[in-house]
Design an enzyme around this catalytic site. Structure first.
Site, PDB file in Angstrom:
ATOM      1  N   SER A   1       0.825  -1.204   0.000  1.00 14.91           N
ATOM      2  CA  SER A   1       0.000   0.000   0.000  1.00 14.91           C
ATOM      3  C   SER A   1       0.861   1.258   0.000  1.00 14.91           C
ATOM      4  O   SER A   1       0.364   2.348  -0.271  1.00 14.91           O
ATOM      5  CB  SER A   1      -0.965   0.019   1.186  1.00 14.91           C
ATOM      6  OG  SER A   1      -0.271  -0.040   2.399  1.00 14.91           O
TER       7      SER A   1
ATOM      8  N   HIS B   1       2.519   5.190   4.818  1.00 18.99           N
ATOM      9  CA  HIS B   1       1.644   5.734   3.788  1.00 18.99           C
ATOM     10  C   HIS B   1       2.061   7.154   3.411  1.00 18.99           C
ATOM     11  O   HIS B   1       2.065   7.521   2.231  1.00 18.99           O
ATOM     12  CB  HIS B   1       0.200   5.739   4.283  1.00 18.99           C
ATOM     13  CG  HIS B   1      -0.366   4.374   4.436  1.00 18.99           C
ATOM     14  ND1 HIS B   1      -1.560   4.121   5.085  1.00 18.99           N
ATOM     15  CD2 HIS B   1       0.083   3.153   4.023  1.00 18.99           C
ATOM     16  CE1 HIS B   1      -1.825   2.829   5.056  1.00 18.99           C
ATOM     17  NE2 HIS B   1      -0.834   2.218   4.426  1.00 18.99           N
TER      18      HIS B   1
END
Length: 280
Positions: A132, A185
Site C-alpha cells: 500500500s 503511507h
C-alpha cells in the site's frame, strides 16, 4: 458507476488477461512471496523494513518490503488496490520504466524516508511491510495529474484542493483501521507527489536510450504484453495495440495484529518489543 448486479465476469477476465508485463510480474512476486512465507515464515521477518535491523547489509529490505505481506487478506486487498493504478502507470510510461522504478527508486525512496522519520525523528522501531506504500505513491501522482485539470472540488461550502485527496485518505485509514502505518503511507505519498510534480523524473533514462534498448533487444517481438516507451509508434502493447480500462480507486490496507511466536513477534511487537509491525 455500474452496480454489483451489472458485474460481468467476462470483462474482468478480459481485463486480467490484458494486464501489461511488469504489472503481472510484480503481482506474481507478491503472491509468490506470500505463498513462500507459509512454510517459511522467517521470510516476512527478513523482508520487513525494521529500523533497528537496517544497515548497509540489509539493503534488500528496501526492495522486498512492498512485496511482502502479513497474511492472505493483507495481500489480497493490497493487490485489489494497486492493480488498476499500476496498470495505468505502466500503460503511460512503458514496461522498462515501470520495472526499473518499482524494483529500485520506488522502494528505496519511500523506504529510506520512512526509516529517517521513524528512527531519527520519532525514535521508534515500527517494522512495516505491504504494497500500500505503492498505492499511495501512485494515488498521489494521479492526484497531481488530476489537479492540473481540476484544481479543486467542492464539499458543501468548502473548496478542497484536488491534490490533497490522498492525504485525507491517509488520515481516514489511520483513524479507522488499526495497525496501519501512517508514516509508511505518508512516505509513499511524498514520493508520489515528487514524481507527479516532475522533480524526480531524472531517475528514468532518456527516452532515446530506452527506445534504442527496445529496438536492439527486439523486446516488442519477444515479450508478450510488453508496453513500448514509444506508444505513438507501436501502440500500448507494442506489436498488438489494444485498449484497456484502468481505474484509480484503491482500498487501504491493514496489518495482522499478531505474527507467530516463532518469528519473535507477539501482540504486534517486533524485536525488542518497542516496535509494532505495521501493514503499509
Amino acid at each position: 458507476m455500474p452496480s454489483f448486479t451489472q458485474f460481468n465476469p467476462t470483462r474482468l477476465r478480459s481485463y486480467v488477461f490484458r494486464l501489461p508485463l511488469t504489472t503481472r510480474l510484480l503481482l506474481a512476486a507478491i503472491v509468490g512471496l506470500w505463498i513462500a512465507a507459509i512454510p517459511f515464515p522467517w521470510i516476512r521477518e527478513a523482508a520487513a523494513l525494521a529500523p533497528d535491523k537496517f544497515d548497509l547489509t540489509q539493503m534488500h529490505r528496501l526492495n522486498l518490503f512492498p512485496l511482502t505481506h502479513l497474511g492472505f487478506f493483507h495481500m489480497f486487498f493490497n493487490i485489489i488496490a494497486i492493480t488498476p493504478l499500476l496498470e495505468r502507470f505502466e500503460s503511460e510510461f512503458g514496461t522498462i520504466v515501470t520495472l526499473s522504478l518499482f524494483t529500485g527508486p520506488f522502494g528505496l525512496l519511500p523506504g529510506g524516508l520512512y526509516l529517517i522519520l521513524e528512527k531519527f525523528i520519532l525514535r521508534g522501531n515500527t517494522a512495516v511491510v505491504g504494497s500500500s506504500v505503492w498505492f499511495f505513491l501512485l494515488l498521489s501522482s494521479e492526484a497531481i495529474k488530476t489537479s492540473k485539470q481540476n484544481p479543486s472540488f467542492n464539499i458543501g461550502p468548502y473548496k478542497i484542493p484536488t491534490w490533497t485527496t490522498p492525504l485525507f485518505l491517509i488520515l481516514l485509514t489511520s483513524a479507522l483501521i488499526p495497525y496501519v502505518s501512517f508514516l509508511g503511507h505518508l512516505s509513499g505519498a511524498a514520493i508520489g507527489y515528487l514524481w507527479g510534480l516532475g522533480y524526480i523524473k531524472f531517475l528514468v533514462p532518456h527516452e532515446k536510450i530506452l527506445r534504442w534498448v527496445e529496438t536492439k533487444l527486439n523486446l516488442l517481438g519477444r515479450l508478450p504484453h510488453y508496453v513500448s516507451v514509444d506508444q505513438k509508434t507501436y501502440g500500448r502493447y507494442g506489436v498488438l495495440p489494444t485498449a484497456g480500462a484502468g481505474g484509480a480507486g484503491g482500498i487501504p490496507l491493514v496489518e495482522e495484529a499478531e505474527l507467530e511466536e516463532g518469528l519473535g513477534v507477539r501482540g504486534g511487537e517486533v524485536g525488542d518489543g518497542r516496535g509494532r509491525r505495521s501493514g503499509v
